[in-house]
Design a protein around this motif. Structure first.
Motif, PDB file in Angstrom:
ATOM      1  N   GLY A  81       9.347  -2.754   3.051  1.00  0.00           N
ATOM      2  CA  GLY A  81       8.596  -2.292   4.210  1.00  0.00           C
ATOM      3  C   GLY A  81       7.686  -3.349   4.789  1.00  0.00           C
ATOM      4  N   CYS A  82       7.582  -4.494   4.103  1.00  0.00           N
ATOM      5  CA  CYS A  82       6.683  -5.565   4.551  1.00  0.00           C
ATOM      6  C   CYS A  82       7.424  -6.672   5.300  1.00  0.00           C
ATOM      7  CB  CYS A  82       5.942  -6.160   3.354  1.00  0.00           C
ATOM      8  SG  CYS A  82       4.793  -5.031   2.549  1.00  0.00           S
ATOM      9  N   ASP A  83       8.618  -6.364   5.784  1.00  0.00           N
ATOM     10  CA  ASP A  83       9.404  -7.383   6.470  1.00  0.00           C
ATOM     11  C   ASP A  83       9.172  -7.399   7.975  1.00  0.00           C
ATOM     12  OD1 ASP A  83      10.554  -4.931   6.813  1.00  0.00           O
ATOM     13  OD2 ASP A  83      12.608  -5.560   6.346  1.00  0.00           O
ATOM     14  N   ARG A  84       8.114  -6.718   8.434  1.00  0.00           N
ATOM     15  CA  ARG A  84       7.777  -6.729   9.850  1.00  0.00           C
ATOM     16  C   ARG A  84       7.440  -8.144  10.314  1.00  0.00           C
ATOM     17  NH1 ARG A  84       3.327  -2.430   9.398  1.00  0.00           N
ATOM     18  NH2 ARG A  84       2.142  -4.220  10.143  1.00  0.00           N
ATOM     19  N   ALA A  85       7.758  -8.436  11.547  1.00  0.00           N
ATOM     20  CA  ALA A  85       7.541  -9.782  12.083  1.00  0.00           C
ATOM     21  C   ALA A  85       6.073 -10.184  12.032  1.00  0.00           C
ATOM     22  CB  ALA A  85       8.071  -9.867  13.514  1.00  0.00           C
ATOM     23  N   ASP A  86       5.162  -9.215  12.287  1.00  0.00           N
ATOM     24  CA  ASP A  86       3.743  -9.569  12.335  1.00  0.00           C
ATOM     25  C   ASP A  86       3.159  -9.855  10.956  1.00  0.00           C
ATOM     26  OD1 ASP A  86       4.080  -6.676  11.916  1.00  0.00           O
ATOM     27  OD2 ASP A  86       1.886  -6.633  11.896  1.00  0.00           O
ATOM     28  N   LEU A  87       3.912  -9.581   9.901  1.00  0.00           N
ATOM     29  CA  LEU A  87       3.435  -9.847   8.542  1.00  0.00           C
ATOM     30  C   LEU A  87       4.027 -11.125   7.962  1.00  0.00           C
ATOM     31  CD1 LEU A  87       3.667  -6.233   7.032  1.00  0.00           C
ATOM     32  CD2 LEU A  87       1.624  -7.402   7.896  1.00  0.00           C
ATOM     33  N   GLN A  88       4.803 -11.836   8.779  1.00  0.00           N
ATOM     34  CA  GLN A  88       5.483 -13.037   8.285  1.00  0.00           C
ATOM     35  C   GLN A  88       4.838 -14.315   8.821  1.00  0.00           C
ATOM     36  OE1 GLN A  88       7.666 -12.402   5.896  1.00  0.00           O
ATOM     37  NE2 GLN A  88       7.179 -10.250   6.368  1.00  0.00           N
ATOM     38  N   PRO A  89       4.835 -15.385   8.035  1.00  0.00           N
ATOM     39  CA  PRO A  89       5.159 -15.373   6.608  1.00  0.00           C
ATOM     40  C   PRO A  89       4.069 -14.634   5.828  1.00  0.00           C
ATOM     41  CG  PRO A  89       4.290 -17.513   7.219  1.00  0.00           C
ATOM     42  CD  PRO A  89       4.422 -16.728   8.498  1.00  0.00           C
ATOM     43  N   ALA A  90       4.461 -13.919   4.778  1.00  0.00           N
ATOM     44  CA  ALA A  90       3.518 -13.073   4.038  1.00  0.00           C
ATOM     45  C   ALA A  90       2.366 -13.870   3.446  1.00  0.00           C
ATOM     46  CB  ALA A  90       4.248 -12.306   2.936  1.00  0.00           C
ATOM     47  N   ILE A  91       2.620 -15.113   3.073  1.00  0.00           N
ATOM     48  CA  ILE A  91       1.561 -15.913   2.466  1.00  0.00           C
ATOM     49  C   ILE A  91       0.462 -16.234   3.474  1.00  0.00           C
ATOM     50  CG2 ILE A  91       2.565 -18.192   2.939  1.00  0.00           C
ATOM     51  CD1 ILE A  91       1.716 -18.934   0.018  1.00  0.00           C
ATOM     52  N   GLU A  92       0.773 -16.101   4.748  1.00  0.00           N
ATOM     53  CA  GLU A  92      -0.213 -16.328   5.800  1.00  0.00           C
ATOM     54  C   GLU A  92      -0.702 -15.016   6.414  1.00  0.00           C
ATOM     55  OE1 GLU A  92      -1.677 -19.077   7.106  1.00  0.00           O
ATOM     56  OE2 GLU A  92      -0.787 -20.362   5.583  1.00  0.00           O
ATOM     57  N   ASN A  93       0.223 -14.123   6.731  1.00  0.00           N
ATOM     58  CA  ASN A  93      -0.102 -12.942   7.527  1.00  0.00           C
ATOM     59  C   ASN A  93       0.034 -11.614   6.801  1.00  0.00           C
ATOM     60  OD1 ASN A  93      -0.525 -14.532   9.933  1.00  0.00           O
ATOM     61  ND2 ASN A  93       1.705 -14.768  10.060  1.00  0.00           N
ATOM     62  N   GLY A  94       0.324 -11.656   5.504  1.00  0.00           N
ATOM     63  CA  GLY A  94       0.557 -10.417   4.771  1.00  0.00           C
ATOM     64  C   GLY A  94      -0.593  -9.936   3.915  1.00  0.00           C
ATOM     65  N   TRP A  95      -1.761 -10.529   4.039  1.00  0.00           N
ATOM     66  CA  TRP A  95      -2.891 -10.158   3.187  1.00  0.00           C
ATOM     67  C   TRP A  95      -3.657  -8.971   3.768  1.00  0.00           C
ATOM     68  CZ3 TRP A  95      -2.759 -12.210  -1.454  1.00  0.00           C
ATOM     69  CH2 TRP A  95      -2.115 -13.432  -1.630  1.00  0.00           C
ATOM     70  N   TYR A  96      -4.098  -8.091   2.877  1.00  0.00           N
ATOM     71  CA  TYR A  96      -4.875  -6.920   3.305  1.00  0.00           C
ATOM     72  C   TYR A  96      -5.719  -6.412   2.133  1.00  0.00           C
ATOM     73  CZ  TYR A  96      -1.563  -3.884   0.795  1.00  0.00           C
ATOM     74  OH  TYR A  96      -0.807  -3.277  -0.177  1.00  0.00           O
ATOM     75  N   TRP A  97      -6.691  -5.574   2.460  1.00  0.00           N
ATOM     76  CA  TRP A  97      -7.521  -4.938   1.437  1.00  0.00           C
ATOM     77  C   TRP A  97      -6.845  -3.629   1.033  1.00  0.00           C
ATOM     78  CZ3 TRP A  97     -10.447  -8.313  -0.586  1.00  0.00           C
ATOM     79  CH2 TRP A  97     -11.099  -9.277   0.172  1.00  0.00           C
ATOM     80  N   ALA A  98      -6.281  -3.594  -0.161  1.00  0.00           N
ATOM     81  CA  ALA A  98      -5.531  -2.417  -0.607  1.00  0.00           C
ATOM     82  C   ALA A  98      -6.370  -1.141  -0.648  1.00  0.00           C
ATOM     83  CB  ALA A  98      -4.900  -2.689  -1.968  1.00  0.00           C
ATOM     84  N   PRO A  99      -7.641  -1.183  -1.059  1.00  0.00           N
ATOM     85  CA  PRO A  99      -8.413   0.067  -1.102  1.00  0.00           C
ATOM     86  C   PRO A  99      -8.627   0.716   0.258  1.00  0.00           C
ATOM     87  CG  PRO A  99      -9.406  -1.567  -2.555  1.00  0.00           C
ATOM     88  CD  PRO A  99      -8.374  -2.284  -1.727  1.00  0.00           C
ATOM     89  N   THR A 100      -8.645  -0.079   1.328  1.00  0.00           N
ATOM     90  CA  THR A 100      -8.913   0.468   2.657  1.00  0.00           C
ATOM     91  C   THR A 100      -7.719   0.366   3.603  1.00  0.00           C
ATOM     92  OG1 THR A 100      -9.741  -1.637   3.533  1.00  0.00           O
ATOM     93  CG2 THR A 100     -11.337  -0.190   2.429  1.00  0.00           C
ATOM     94  N   GLY A 101      -6.778  -0.513   3.289  1.00  0.00           N
ATOM     95  CA  GLY A 101      -5.651  -0.747   4.180  1.00  0.00           C
ATOM     96  C   GLY A 101      -5.934  -1.716   5.300  1.00  0.00           C
TER      97      GLY A 101
END
Length: 211
Positions: A104-124
């Motif tokens: 589910g993390c293969d969206r264009a806006d999350l790529q590359p994940a090492i740059e654009n895939g970071w988030y705070w899991a407790p809050t989203g």
């Protein structure tokens, strides 16, 4: 919303089990300090400095009493966290920071994940790209002497460095953020979770709670 999507995807995608809060433990939760409109708990003061967890375990430690791993959202808060680590002489901590690297993390806006895939899991909430984040404190070095995040452990045959820890001068770099394999064990700073308080007590209870 993107943040809601990320929050919903995490647990089922990775097979992780995040505990529900215990109402009695929430009622008796220990708050060590309050800053930035948040209430914080330091695991080393309550569970002892030698008690550590992997990233998932750290979240579950906090969640038992209606908290979750810290989600840093400003330079002022990040500077304060670094000061807490320095004054308490803590070698490292877990945060709630996570890389979206699962189904589910293969969206264009999350790529590359090492740059654009970071988030705070407790809050989203999304974490800005390491190169543009004004409050992040990613290190300029690490085990391979490369700027963080670098996914070193996976490149060396391990698993994805998908969790954010804060290390205290481990690489002679000061107190900085590093991407780390989630299996490593560390203490944690917890912050109070409105969502978990509502779950444990109901919104009406918390509205009337003398906090």
């Amino acid at each position: 919303m993107q943040c809601v999507l990320l929050l919903c995807l995490l647990s089922p995608a990775l097979g992780q089990i995040f505990r529900l809060p215990d109402a009695d433990s929430c009622e008796k939760r220990v708050i060590h300090t309050e800053r930035f409109g948040k209430a914080y708990h330091f695991s080393w003061l309550e569970a002892g400095p030698s008690t550590k967890w992997d990233w998932e375990g750290a979240r579950n430690y906090c969640r038992k009493f209606c908290m979750d791993s810290i989600s840093i959202t400003s330079k002022q808060e990040n500077d304060w966290v670094k000061d807490v680590i320095r004054k308490n002489d803590i070698p490292y901590i877990w945060t709630g920071g996570r890389k979206c690297n699962f189904s589910g993390c293969d969206r264009a806006d999350l790529q590359p994940a090492i740059e654009n895939g970071w988030y705070w899991a407790p809050t989203g909430a999304r974490i800005p790209s390491p190169r543009t984040c004004g409050y992040c404190s990613w290190s300029s070095t690490g085990g391979s002497r490369q700027r963080q995040p670098d996914n070193r452990e996976q490149r060396q045959g391990g698993k994805d460095e998908a969790c954010i820890g804060i290390l205290n001068d481990v690489y002679k770099d000061g107190i900085k953020w590093h991407d780390i394999e989630c299996r490593h064990k560390k203490p944690v700073i917890c912050q109070e979770s409105q969502e978990l308080l509502d779950f444990a007590f109901g919104e009406e209870y918390y509205d009337d709670y003398d906090y």
